[in-house]
Design a protein around this motif. Structure first.
Motif, PDB file in Angstrom:
ATOM      1  N   GLN A  36     -73.063  -0.295 -11.730  1.00 17.63           N
ATOM      2  CA  GLN A  36     -72.359  -1.102 -12.735  1.00 17.63           C
ATOM      3  C   GLN A  36     -71.552  -0.227 -13.684  1.00 17.63           C
ATOM      4  O   GLN A  36     -70.453  -0.596 -14.100  1.00 17.63           O
ATOM      5  CB  GLN A  36     -73.361  -1.941 -13.541  1.00 17.63           C
ATOM      6  N   LEU A  37     -72.121   0.944 -14.024  1.00 18.63           N
ATOM      7  CA  LEU A  37     -71.414   1.812 -14.957  1.00 18.63           C
ATOM      8  C   LEU A  37     -70.203   2.464 -14.293  1.00 18.63           C
ATOM      9  O   LEU A  37     -69.185   2.701 -14.948  1.00 18.63           O
ATOM     10  CB  LEU A  37     -72.362   2.887 -15.497  1.00 18.63           C
ATOM     11  N   ILE A  38     -70.301   2.747 -12.989  1.00 18.35           N
ATOM     12  CA  ILE A  38     -69.145   3.261 -12.251  1.00 18.35           C
ATOM     13  C   ILE A  38     -68.015   2.238 -12.291  1.00 18.35           C
ATOM     14  O   ILE A  38     -66.851   2.564 -12.571  1.00 18.35           O
ATOM     15  CB  ILE A  38     -69.528   3.593 -10.801  1.00 18.35           C
ATOM     16  N   THR A  39     -68.350   0.986 -12.029  1.00 17.20           N
ATOM     17  CA  THR A  39     -67.347  -0.091 -12.090  1.00 17.20           C
ATOM     18  C   THR A  39     -66.765  -0.208 -13.488  1.00 17.20           C
ATOM     19  O   THR A  39     -65.544  -0.325 -13.665  1.00 17.20           O
ATOM     20  CB  THR A  39     -67.986  -1.434 -11.687  1.00 17.20           C
ATOM     21  N   ARG A  40     -67.640  -0.160 -14.484  1.00 20.42           N
ATOM     22  CA  ARG A  40     -67.195  -0.296 -15.862  1.00 20.42           C
ATOM     23  C   ARG A  40     -66.274   0.859 -16.274  1.00 20.42           C
ATOM     24  O   ARG A  40     -65.230   0.639 -16.886  1.00 20.42           O
ATOM     25  CB  ARG A  40     -68.415  -0.344 -16.772  1.00 20.42           C
ATOM     26  N   GLU A  41     -66.632   2.090 -15.913  1.00 22.82           N
ATOM     27  CA  GLU A  41     -65.837   3.252 -16.310  1.00 22.82           C
ATOM     28  C   GLU A  41     -64.465   3.250 -15.625  1.00 22.82           C
ATOM     29  O   GLU A  41     -63.448   3.565 -16.240  1.00 22.82           O
ATOM     30  CB  GLU A  41     -66.607   4.534 -15.978  1.00 22.82           C
ATOM     31  N   VAL A  42     -64.440   2.908 -14.350  1.00 20.47           N
ATOM     32  CA  VAL A  42     -63.159   2.859 -13.639  1.00 20.47           C
ATOM     33  C   VAL A  42     -62.267   1.770 -14.230  1.00 20.47           C
ATOM     34  O   VAL A  42     -61.061   1.977 -14.435  1.00 20.47           O
ATOM     35  CB  VAL A  42     -63.385   2.633 -12.127  1.00 20.47           C
ATOM     36  N   SER A  43     -62.851   0.605 -14.516  1.00 23.54           N
ATOM     37  CA  SER A  43     -62.077  -0.488 -15.119  1.00 23.54           C
ATOM     38  C   SER A  43     -61.546  -0.083 -16.488  1.00 23.54           C
ATOM     39  O   SER A  43     -60.404  -0.402 -16.843  1.00 23.54           O
ATOM     40  CB  SER A  43     -62.947  -1.740 -15.248  1.00 23.54           C
ATOM     41  N   HIS A  44     -62.390   0.599 -17.266  1.00 19.57           N
ATOM     42  CA  HIS A  44     -61.982   1.030 -18.606  1.00 19.57           C
ATOM     43  C   HIS A  44     -60.811   2.015 -18.523  1.00 19.57           C
ATOM     44  O   HIS A  44     -59.822   1.893 -19.263  1.00 19.57           O
ATOM     45  CB  HIS A  44     -63.174   1.665 -19.323  1.00 19.57           C
ATOM     46  N   HIS A  45     -60.911   2.993 -17.632  1.00 19.44           N
ATOM     47  CA  HIS A  45     -59.833   3.977 -17.467  1.00 19.44           C
ATOM     48  C   HIS A  45     -58.562   3.308 -16.932  1.00 19.44           C
ATOM     49  O   HIS A  45     -57.450   3.649 -17.345  1.00 19.44           O
ATOM     50  CB  HIS A  45     -60.268   5.102 -16.523  1.00 19.44           C
TER      51      HIS A  45
END
Length: 453
Positions: free
Chosen positions: A60-69
């Motif tokens: 979930q954090l990988i998805t969140r970080e990529v979306s944020h960037h």
């Protein structure tokens, strides 16, 4: 980054997966024994272990970080390199399966690909490439539940593993067409994600215990035959909640993307909560009503699992609106420690109650443990999301909560009448062979007729 179109794409592939999965288990139920289904269940259990224990970089954090960037127009290639390289570096730990039965150590290449494609799928989801993610899922579904049907007629689990491995390889190759890759781990990114995401990772590990603890205890106490029965009805019971979850699969990247763009997280969570409530409750009621016919007509060998299936459908489906609040807790990137609290309480409840109930009332005891777990975790997510200012409790939200509670109350009355028809399933000799206790027969009746009150 359109959440609605993304939701429809995830929903379509989940329906496709569910239909093919139904065909697979329908054929397996007629041409094999519950023991073979139990072996398939053990492989699926190992999938969950791989995904939970080996994901130090939480999905979930990988998805969140990529979306944020992506939303803030920052470079995200290093996140992609780091997560994919990590999945390959950690995979040799799967060699511990060499000490287990042959069909498990033969699955090592499949589990490596399973972990790798999980990270690929999360990265593509974070970038809003919903079409590509779902095409890959569909390709794998054809292999997993379509082509592997051949293994049923040969009663050959090794052949099934080979087909699954080839399907996972095709999925990995397809996904990689849309992602950059070089073998490189950025230490700063790795440390940051591990540090920030440790509560989520630990929750994933504990979630395995809570989500699969009932199956592990069933296998330990009752053997692969009853595990096969419970696994089939549990998988069928998961279909409604899987459909809802897939419909909401685009929520994490979309809510993160628009949160970065300045949208109100409370408003997004509130709208999602109300919509999912209106979807989940009719599905829970419908699934509860038709599940006895579904099992008795298509899987007569598994009729013992009807009460368990009904309870699982009702509890898992109707609590989905509350379960999805955890998505917005991750999107807002506030305090992730509540995930640990939820996970620990969940695991202790499932394992403890399963050990207490399964020897007394069989697989229905496992279903009670899982149903109570769904209720407890839902209430905890509601509390923590409200505490962190991610969810609001106003008139429409309170009305939705009341509707969920009213549905439970109504179905508890229906439950008293419908389950009377299946009380003989918990009567001796089944219970006496499991525990040798006439009192457990009475306890089983009491639990069935009052479990939802």
């Amino acid at each position: 980054m359109n959440p609605l179109s993304g939701a429809l794409k995830f929903l379509s592939t989940t329906i496709f997966n569910s239909v093919l999965g139904l065909v697979f288990f329908l054929i397996a139920g007629h041409f094999t024994t519950p023991s073979f289904v139990g072996e398939v269940a053990i492989i699926q259990l190992m999938e969950t272990i791989t995904g939970s224990f080996f994901s130090i970089l939480p999905y979930q954090l990988i998805t969140r970080e990529v979306s944020h960037h992506y939303a803030s127009s920052q470079g995200y290639n290093k996140i992609i390199y780091t997560s994919l390289s990590y999945s390959l570096l950690i995979s040799p730990l799967l060699l511990f399966l060499l000490f287990f039965p042959s069909y498990l150590w033969m699955s090592i290449p499949y589990f490596i690909l399973y972990l790798f494609t999980n990270y690929q799928g999360q990265l593509l989801t974070g970038l809003g490439k919903f079409t590509e993610v779902n095409v890959g899922n569909a390709l794998f579904t054809i292999s997993r539940w379509g082509l592997s049907i051949v293994a049923i007629f040969y009663h050959n689990v090794e052949l099934l593993i080979l087909v699954w491995t080839l399907g996972a390889l095709i999925k990995a190759i397809y996904y990689q067409l849309y992602l950059p890759f070089k073998f490189f781990i950025d230490k700063s990114i790795f440390k940051e994600i591990v540090k920030v995401g440790f509560p989520i990772y630990l929750t994933g590990v504990v979630y395995f215990i809570s989500a699969q603890g009932d199956r592990v205890v069933t296998a330990f106490l009752l053997g692969s035959y009853y595990l096969g029965i419970y696994q089939l009805v549990a998988l069928a019971a998961l279909v409604p909640s899987m459909l809802i979850s897939s419909f909401s699969s685009s929520l994490l990247p979309s809510s993160t993307y628009y949160y970065v763009k300045g949208k109100d997280i409370k408003e997004m969570s509130s709208i999602s909560f109300r919509i999912v409530t209106l979807i989940s409750l009719p599905m829970a009621i419908l699934g509860y009503a038709i599940s006895p016919l579904f099992i008795s007509k298509l899987f007569p060998q598994y009729v013992l699992g009807i009460p368990a299936m009904q309870l699982l459908i009702l509890s898992l489906t109707s609590t989905m609106p509350l379960q999805l609040l955890s998505t917005f807790m991750i999107s807002a990137k506030k305090n992730y420690r509540p995930f640990i609290i939820v996970g620990v309480i969940s695991a202790l409840e499932v394992v403890g109650l399963s050990y207490y109930l399964i020897p007394r009332i069989g697989i229905f005891g496992a279903a009670i443990a899982q149903a109570l777990n769904a209720i407890i975790t839902s209430l905890l997510y509601l509390y923590f999301s409200y505490l962190q200012g991610i969810f609001k409790l106003e008139r429409r939200e309170i009305a939705s909560l009341a509707l969920i509670g009213l549905s439970f109350l109504t179905l508890s009355v229906v439950n008293n009448f419908i389950h009377l028809r299946y009380l003989h399933l918990l009567s001796p000799p089944y219970l006496t062979s499991t525990l040798g206790c006439k009192g457990c027969y009475i306890l089983g009746k009491m639990l069935i007729t009052t479990s939802l009150l």
